[in-house]
Design an enzyme around this catalytic site. Structure first.
Site, PDB file in Angstrom:
ATOM      1  N   HIS A  93       4.248  10.363  18.733  1.00  0.00           N
ATOM      2  CA  HIS A  93       3.954   9.721  17.445  1.00  0.00           C
ATOM      3  C   HIS A  93       2.975   8.579  17.646  1.00  0.00           C
ATOM      4  CE1 HIS A  93       4.843   9.189  13.181  1.00  0.00           C
ATOM      5  NE2 HIS A  93       4.646   7.891  13.401  1.00  0.00           N
ATOM      6  N   ASP A 172      12.858   6.333   4.620  1.00  0.00           N
ATOM      7  CA  ASP A 172      11.500   6.080   5.106  1.00  0.00           C
ATOM      8  C   ASP A 172      10.467   6.731   4.194  1.00  0.00           C
ATOM      9  OD1 ASP A 172       9.502   5.129   7.006  1.00  0.00           O
ATOM     10  OD2 ASP A 172       9.174   7.250   7.372  1.00  0.00           O
ATOM     11  N   ARG A 179       5.085   0.974   0.862  1.00  0.00           N
ATOM     12  CA  ARG A 179       4.377   0.032   1.743  1.00  0.00           C
ATOM     13  C   ARG A 179       2.884   0.295   1.732  1.00  0.00           C
ATOM     14  NH1 ARG A 179       6.536   1.431   7.003  1.00  0.00           N
ATOM     15  NH2 ARG A 179       5.179  -0.158   7.874  1.00  0.00           N
ATOM     16  N   SER A 194      10.362   2.449  10.603  1.00  0.00           N
ATOM     17  CA  SER A 194       9.810   3.643   9.957  1.00  0.00           C
ATOM     18  C   SER A 194       9.629   4.770  10.973  1.00  0.00           C
ATOM     19  CB  SER A 194       8.462   3.272   9.312  1.00  0.00           C
ATOM     20  OG  SER A 194       7.725   4.411   8.991  1.00  0.00           O
ATOM     21  N   LYS A 198      12.490   8.189  11.650  1.00  0.00           N
ATOM     22  CA  LYS A 198      12.038   9.598  11.532  1.00  0.00           C
ATOM     23  C   LYS A 198      12.225  10.336  12.848  1.00  0.00           C
ATOM     24  CE  LYS A 198       7.653   8.910  10.208  1.00  0.00           C
ATOM     25  NZ  LYS A 198       7.302   7.800   9.359  1.00  0.00           N
TER      26      LYS A 198
HETATM   27  N1  URA Z   1       3.511   5.335  11.089  1.00  0.00           N
HETATM   28  C1  URA Z   1       4.736   5.459  10.514  1.00  0.00           C
HETATM   29  O1  URA Z   1       5.359   6.519  10.556  1.00  0.00           O
HETATM   30  N2  URA Z   1       5.252   4.387   9.908  1.00  0.00           N
HETATM   31  C2  URA Z   1       4.612   3.199   9.867  1.00  0.00           C
HETATM   32  O2  URA Z   1       5.149   2.283   9.310  1.00  0.00           O
HETATM   33  C3  URA Z   1       3.334   3.079  10.462  1.00  0.00           C
HETATM   34  C4  URA Z   1       2.802   4.173  11.066  1.00  0.00           C
END
Ligand code: URA
Length: 452
Positions: A93, A172, A179, A194, A198
């Site tokens: 990620h 999220d 956001r 966040s 996930k």
């Molecule tokens: N990627 C994400 O999944 N969440 C964030 O807050 C920033 C980047």
């Protein structure tokens, strides 16, 4: 239950928790849990959560608050269990960047090596692009799979890429969209919660984090990126996962293409063994870690070599096609790239002077793409998959007067003019050659990459 009924039951009111955070007081676990659960159930409105998020951006969070926020978001939905799949489950990620398209390359490449990649991604956020928006530029590609279909695709081809469903980290999903449009992305605590909520809901064994730093990243300063990386590594390890974080450069867009379908084109180039050097290098580095943590290679170096073989043999590309087909997309679109959405017009952005490209305001390049329609300015906006920017220059390149620096692909001429002006301001051209560019991978935190 209405906010009034919930408040009566717990004694909490959103306005009190906003004030508390505004004034820099630590929230209790019960308060954070209540806020996340109530917002997920639509019992606290967007405007109150927006105010609370802004207070978090300005005041920060303690480690204890961050841990509870992450856990509350994780448990706002299902936590997947893929233990019946024998392969190790590994994901990657990124904290978000401009032209950052590595997921579309790495998921199929790691799957081709026998690692299972259940990837839950996000949409564009602020000036950064999002994996889901890129995938959706492939005609028919469905990122909204049910949990059962997500499992079926993963079992069949070894990788699947979806967005948060109402079942997976729904908190999220809502917070991310809010956001994006309330200037509340840039908080390491919110980013950590966040991303990790996930990722921990995916049922993975290991996670490779690409933490961006530089003018196109949310964390502009390297020390802030390191702080975020430490927060995320700590959160993952607390949950018993192997987590590594690479701090990587985002002072210029990754690769040359920015914009959804253009980025798919560049991914196809990489999967076919071509494409720009920086993107190739970063993919090899991240793949090395994914294969190592996934048990498909004995070291990072061996993982990188295996990845290169999978690219050279076309197996990674074939895996990408298989995943596209299984997720309802048209795999012919990546054999014949003219089947991808194409913008109606294109316009060159020419340099007003000669010199060397010495700096990029990389965030502005991302914003330029949003202005074109390639990202969202409001939560409700839809994204135009066809528009984007092709950059002709990388940091350190020489530039002649009137030479094209970039090409803007547009569907709306007035947006294209705004984009052109933003882009011109974002290129820094100097008379003297710039200092040598910083390395692409700055630091690695969390683990060492030797033999198991
Ligand atoms: N990627 C994400 O999944 N969440 C964030 O807050 C920033 C980047």
């Amino acid at each position: 239950m209405s906010q009034h009924q919930a408040a009566a039951a717990t004694g909490f009111r959103a306005v009190d928790l906003i004030r508390k955070k505004r004034d820099g007081t630590e929230l209790s676990s019960a308060e954070i849990q209540w806020l996340v659960a109530s917002y997920t159930r639509d019992e606290v409105p967007d405007y109150q959560i927006s105010a609370w998020l802004m207070a978090v951006v300005l005041r920060g969070m303690t480690r204890a608050e961050t841990a509870v926020l992450t856990d509350s978001m994780l448990h706002s939905g299902d936590v997947l269990d893929f233990s019946s799949i024998p392969a190790k489950k590994v994901d990657k990620h990124s904290t978000g960047g401009v032209g950052d398209k590595t997921s579309l390359i790495l998921a199929p490449a790691a799957a081709a090596a026998g690692v299972a990649v259940p990837m839950i991604s996000g949409r564009g956020l602020g000036h950064t692009g999002g994996t889901l928006d890129k995938l959706e530029s492939i005609p028919g590609f469905n990122v909204n799979l049910s949990t059962a279909d997500f499992r079926r695709v993963l079992e069949t081809c070894g990788c699947a890429m979806i967005g948060q469903t109402p079942q997976i980290a729904p908190a999220d999903r809502k917070l991310y969209a809010l956001r994006d449009v309330t200037g509340t992305v840039e908080s390491p605590y919110l980013i950590c919660a966040s991303i990790m909520s996930k990722k921990l809901a995916e049922g993975i064994d290991a996670l490779v984090l690409d933490v961006k730093t530089g003018s196109g990243a949310f964390m502009k300063k390297e020390e802030d990126a390191v702080f975020l990386a430490e927060l995320m590594v700590e959160t993952g390890q607390r949950m018993g996962k192997q987590v590594v974080a690479l701090i990587t450069d985002m002072n210029q867009p990754l690769g040359r293409m920015v914009g959804n379908s253009l980025e798919v084109v560049e991914c196809v180039d990489i999967l076919k063994g071509a494409g720009p050097q920086d993107l190739r290098e970063l993919c090899a580095e991240l793949a090395g870690w994914m294969l190592f943590l996934g048990g498909a290679a004995a070291s990072i170096e061996a993982g990188k070599q295996r990845y290169e073989q999978l690219i050279a043999s076309g197996k990674a590309f074939e895996k990408f096609k298989q995943m596209i087909q299984l997720q309802g997309g048209d795999p012919r679109a990546i054999d014949d790239l003219t089947r991808l959405p194409k913008a109606q017009g294109s316009m060159e952005v020419r340099s007003s002077r000669a010199g060397f490209l010495s700096s990029f305001d990389c965030e502005q390049v991302g914003t330029a793409c949003v202005v074109l329609g390639g990202g969202r300015e409001r939560k409700e906006d839809s994204v135009d998959p066809a528009v984007g920017i092709v950059l002709h220059k990388k940091l350190g390149d020489t530039v002649s007067k009137d030479e094209p620096l970039a090409i803007v692909h547009y569907n709306d001429a007035s947006r294209a003019q705004r984009t052109r002006r933003i882009l011109l301001d974002s290129f820094g051209i100097s008379d003297a050659p710039a200092a040598a560019a910083k390395p692409l991978v700055r630091r690695v935190l969390g683990m060492s990459g030797g033999t198991h």
